[in-house]
Write a protein that holds these residues in place. Structure first.
Motif, short mmCIF file in Angstrom:
data_model
loop_
_atom_site.label_atom_id
_atom_site.label_comp_id
_atom_site.label_asym_id
_atom_site.label_seq_id
_atom_site.Cartn_x
_atom_site.Cartn_y
_atom_site.Cartn_z
N GLY A 13 37.24 55.18 31.58
CA GLY A 13 38.17 54.24 31.79
C GLY A 13 38.60 53.74 32.55
N LEU A 14 38.90 54.47 34.02
CA LEU A 14 39.01 53.80 35.07
C LEU A 14 37.70 52.61 35.17
N ALA A 15 36.52 53.19 35.55
CA ALA A 15 35.89 51.38 35.55
C ALA A 15 35.74 51.08 34.90
N ASP A 16 36.46 51.03 33.16
CA ASP A 16 36.35 49.63 32.34
C ASP A 16 38.18 49.26 32.95
N ARG A 17 38.81 49.43 33.52
CA ARG A 17 40.11 49.03 33.77
C ARG A 17 39.54 48.09 35.26
#
Length: 111
Positions: A13-17
């Protein structure tokens, strides 16, 4: 205690943000570095490559990294979901960061 699947999902999720910031024309200014997130309560670590503001190749395991974050699985979930501020986690000792001063200054935009 969060499980491994939840922690990996939080990191993805952090990577997606980070990717969304890049697509919005505001890529984070960060050095290309190998990052490791140690989760002692689960007895595991996750490693990823930070390249041009994107987090790539997230995988379980440990290897040499220029920047290492150590925190509990629950704190990882809280930090990545926004329920716990990174600065608060760091100031209270819930998050430990092992990196050179130069790397810390350069990746602070991600934190």
């Amino acid at each position: 205690m969060a499980d491994r699947e939840q922690c990996e999902a939080a990191l993805r999720g952090l990577a997606d943000r980070l990717d969304a910031l890049g697509k919005a024309g505001r890529p984070p200014s960060a050095p290309n570095r190998t990052l490791m997130c140690r989760l002692p309560d689960l007895g595991t670590s996750y490693v990823a490559e930070l390249h041009d503001g994107s987090l790539r190749g997230i995988s379980e395991g440990a290897r040499a990294a220029q920047i290492t974050f150590t925190l509990s699985s629950d704190d990882l979930i809280a930090v990545t979901s926004g329920r716990l501020a990174v600065t608060t986690a760091w100031a209270t000792g819930r998050l430990k960061v092992d990196a050179s001063v130069r790397d810390l200054l350069r990746v602070r935009s991600l934190l």
